[in-house]
Design a protein around this motif. Structure first.
Motif, PDB file in Angstrom:
ATOM      1  N   ASP A  27      10.384  17.711  12.808  1.00 20.85           N
ATOM      2  CA  ASP A  27      10.618  17.836  14.250  1.00 20.85           C
ATOM      3  C   ASP A  27       9.956  16.738  15.075  1.00 20.85           C
ATOM      4  N   ASP A  28       9.060  15.966  14.490  1.00 27.04           N
ATOM      5  CA  ASP A  28       8.416  14.857  15.195  1.00 27.04           C
ATOM      6  C   ASP A  28       9.165  13.564  14.863  1.00 27.04           C
ATOM      7  N   PRO A  29       9.863  12.959  15.839  1.00 25.39           N
ATOM      8  CA  PRO A  29      10.677  11.770  15.564  1.00 25.39           C
ATOM      9  C   PRO A  29       9.881  10.605  14.978  1.00 25.39           C
ATOM     10  N   MET A  30       8.644  10.412  15.447  1.00 23.89           N
ATOM     11  CA  MET A  30       7.835   9.292  14.935  1.00 23.89           C
ATOM     12  C   MET A  30       7.471   9.514  13.468  1.00 23.89           C
ATOM     13  N   VAL A  31       7.103  10.748  13.118  1.00 18.99           N
ATOM     14  CA  VAL A  31       6.780  11.062  11.725  1.00 18.99           C
ATOM     15  C   VAL A  31       8.026  10.937  10.858  1.00 18.99           C
ATOM     16  N   SER A  32       9.148  11.377  11.401  1.00 22.39           N
ATOM     17  CA  SER A  32      10.414  11.297  10.662  1.00 22.39           C
ATOM     18  C   SER A  32      10.766   9.848  10.328  1.00 22.39           C
ATOM     19  N   GLN A  33      10.614   8.949  11.308  1.00 22.29           N
ATOM     20  CA  GLN A  33      10.900   7.529  11.089  1.00 22.29           C
ATOM     21  C   GLN A  33       9.923   6.923  10.082  1.00 22.29           C
ATOM     22  N   MET A  63      18.427  12.405   9.105  1.00 23.15           N
ATOM     23  CA  MET A  63      17.139  12.948   9.552  1.00 23.15           C
ATOM     24  C   MET A  63      17.416  14.067  10.547  1.00 23.15           C
ATOM     25  N   ALA A  64      17.041  15.274  10.193  1.00 23.87           N
ATOM     26  CA  ALA A  64      17.257  16.435  11.054  1.00 23.87           C
ATOM     27  C   ALA A  64      15.970  16.796  11.773  1.00 23.87           C
ATOM     28  N   GLY A  65      16.107  17.250  13.028  1.00 24.96           N
ATOM     29  CA  GLY A  65      14.934  17.580  13.832  1.00 24.96           C
ATOM     30  C   GLY A  65      14.451  19.005  13.682  1.00 24.96           C
ATOM     31  N   ASN A  66      15.229  19.841  13.000  1.00 22.21           N
ATOM     32  CA  ASN A  66      14.816  21.220  12.756  1.00 22.21           C
ATOM     33  C   ASN A  66      15.635  21.795  11.608  1.00 22.21           C
ATOM     34  N   GLY A  67      15.260  22.983  11.155  1.00 21.97           N
ATOM     35  CA  GLY A  67      15.917  23.584  10.004  1.00 21.97           C
ATOM     36  C   GLY A  67      17.371  23.913  10.237  1.00 21.97           C
ATOM     37  N   GLN A  68      17.710  24.357  11.459  1.00 18.72           N
ATOM     38  CA  GLN A  68      19.101  24.715  11.750  1.00 18.72           C
ATOM     39  C   GLN A  68      20.006  23.485  11.709  1.00 18.72           C
ATOM     40  N   GLU A  69      19.520  22.366  12.265  1.00 15.83           N
ATOM     41  CA  GLU A  69      20.295  21.124  12.215  1.00 15.83           C
ATOM     42  C   GLU A  69      20.505  20.672  10.772  1.00 15.83           C
ATOM     43  N   ALA A  70      19.470  20.832   9.953  1.00 16.38           N
ATOM     44  CA  ALA A  70      19.575  20.464   8.537  1.00 16.38           C
ATOM     45  C   ALA A  70      20.602  21.336   7.830  1.00 16.38           C
ATOM     46  N   LEU A  71      20.581  22.641   8.139  1.00 18.89           N
ATOM     47  CA  LEU A  71      21.520  23.569   7.508  1.00 18.89           C
ATOM     48  C   LEU A  71      22.958  23.228   7.890  1.00 18.89           C
ATOM     49  N   ASN A  72      23.163  22.858   9.139  1.00 19.63           N
ATOM     50  CA  ASN A  72      24.501  22.456   9.585  1.00 19.63           C
ATOM     51  C   ASN A  72      24.970  21.212   8.840  1.00 19.63           C
ATOM     52  N   PHE A  73      24.061  20.276   8.625  1.00 17.28           N
ATOM     53  CA  PHE A  73      24.401  19.054   7.889  1.00 17.28           C
ATOM     54  C   PHE A  73      24.767  19.377   6.450  1.00 17.28           C
ATOM     55  N   LEU A  94      10.924  18.235   3.458  1.00 20.01           N
ATOM     56  CA  LEU A  94      11.036  19.309   4.442  1.00 20.01           C
ATOM     57  C   LEU A  94       9.695  19.718   5.034  1.00 20.01           C
ATOM     58  N   ASP A  95       9.574  19.549   6.358  1.00 20.70           N
ATOM     59  CA  ASP A  95       8.374  20.017   7.045  1.00 20.70           C
ATOM     60  C   ASP A  95       8.423  21.545   7.142  1.00 20.70           C
ATOM     61  N   VAL A  96       7.269  22.185   7.094  1.00 25.68           N
ATOM     62  CA  VAL A  96       7.239  23.653   7.125  1.00 25.68           C
ATOM     63  C   VAL A  96       7.347  24.193   8.542  1.00 25.68           C
ATOM     64  N   PHE A  97       6.515  23.684   9.451  1.00 25.31           N
ATOM     65  CA  PHE A  97       6.454  24.253  10.800  1.00 25.31           C
ATOM     66  C   PHE A  97       7.383  23.501  11.752  1.00 25.31           C
ATOM     67  N   MET A  98       8.489  24.171  12.144  1.00 24.44           N
ATOM     68  CA  MET A  98       9.500  23.576  13.022  1.00 24.44           C
ATOM     69  C   MET A  98      10.114  24.660  13.902  1.00 24.44           C
ATOM     70  N   PRO A  99      10.696  24.257  15.046  1.00 28.16           N
ATOM     71  CA  PRO A  99      11.389  25.242  15.889  1.00 28.16           C
ATOM     72  C   PRO A  99      12.744  25.639  15.283  1.00 28.16           C
ATOM     73  N   LYS A 100      13.305  26.718  15.827  1.00 27.06           N
ATOM     74  CA  LYS A 100      14.643  27.230  15.475  1.00 27.06           C
ATOM     75  C   LYS A 100      14.701  27.820  14.072  1.00 27.06           C
ATOM     76  N   LEU A 101      14.420  27.015  13.070  1.00 23.01           N
ATOM     77  CA  LEU A 101      14.414  27.507  11.693  1.00 23.01           C
ATOM     78  C   LEU A 101      13.336  26.738  10.936  1.00 23.01           C
ATOM     79  N   ASP A 102      12.270  27.426  10.523  1.00 21.14           N
ATOM     80  CA  ASP A 102      11.156  26.727   9.868  1.00 21.14           C
ATOM     81  C   ASP A 102      11.517  26.348   8.434  1.00 21.14           C
ATOM     82  N   GLY A 103      10.656  25.557   7.822  1.00 28.87           N
ATOM     83  CA  GLY A 103      10.949  25.003   6.507  1.00 28.87           C
ATOM     84  C   GLY A 103      11.113  26.036   5.411  1.00 28.87           C
ATOM     85  N   ILE A 104      10.240  27.048   5.391  1.00 30.36           N
ATOM     86  CA  ILE A 104      10.328  28.062   4.345  1.00 30.36           C
ATOM     87  C   ILE A 104      11.600  28.888   4.502  1.00 30.36           C
TER      88      ILE A 104
END
Length: 224
Positions: free
Chosen positions: A9-15, A32-42, A53-63
């Motif tokens: 969810d952190d763009p700088m860390v993602s890059q 690069m997805a910003g949250n779990g839901q975006e990743a699931l859609n992809f 996969l980061d664990v702590f994210m909005p919308k849908l967390d990593g676990i």
């Protein structure tokens, strides 16, 4: 080429993670997805070999995302990344089939070692008709070696666990390294090193108290 999906969810860390991954031969970040839901859609319309996969994210967390990936039988491997070193999280994701678990702040060399090990594992399991016991043993040894390397130079597992337990037992208090050293009968220099390491893992809170005279006090408290 190993296709990688980064979920952070952190763009700088993602890059930064993308840069790290693509310096390792054989890997390509495809999204690069910003949250779990975006990743699931992809993942509904695209296949990847590996998710970082980061664990702590909005919308849908990593676990939760990892559970959903397994529920839907999406064929992909997962490396979990988190700032929290909680044994129940580690146990849960390993049960869900994560191939590795990286604790922030991790060094580039640790990620590279993971990816080097992963590509060897991937090629073995996907491109070799017959797998022998020695092949499996090699994979298991590599995983064990990586876990052992997680401890920084000068950090010993047993001492770390002792200090961790002590701080958790005194979780209501802010303590100086001198107080911890006296109670545990360990040198102040040693205790300070371990306390700083636990701060870097975000297991302890560090407060600096500035007085009118002398050096500021470093106060440590267990993070609930």
């Amino acid at each position: 080429m190993i296709k990688v999906l980064i979920v952070e969810d952190d763009p700088m860390v993602s890059q930064l993670n993308k840069k790290y991954v693509e310096t390792v031969k054989g890997f390509k970040v495809v999204y690069m997805a910003g949250n779990g839901q975006e990743a699931l859609n992809f993942l509904k319309n695209h296949s990847v070999d590996l998710i970082i996969l980061d664990v702590f994210m909005p919308k849908l967390d990593g676990i939760s995302l990892l559970k959903e990936v397994r529920r839907r039988s999406i064929k992909t491997d997962v490396i979990l990344v988190t700032a929290a070193k909680e044994s129940e999280n580690i146990d849960e994701v390993l049960r869900l089939g994560a191939v590795d678990y990286l604790i922030k702040p991790f060094e580039y060399q640790r990620l590279k070692s993971t990816l080097d090990s992963y590509i060897e594992r991937h090629q073995l399991l996907n491109h070799k008709n017959t797998i022998f016991q020695k092949d499996i043993d090699k994979i298991m040894k590599q995983n064990a070696d990586l876990l052992e390397k997680d401890y920084q130079k000068g950090i010993h597992k047993k001492t770390l666990e002792r200090i961790r337990r002590f701080m958790k037992h005194n979780e209501e208090k802010y303590l100086t390294s001198e107080e911890v050293a006296e109670k545990m009968e360990v040198s102040r220099v040693t205790v300070r090193r371990y306390l700083e390491y636990l701060v870097s893992l975000e297991e302890l809170i560090l407060e600096i108290e500035y007085g009118s005279i002398g050096r500021p006090k470093h106060l440590y408290k267990y993070k609930k």
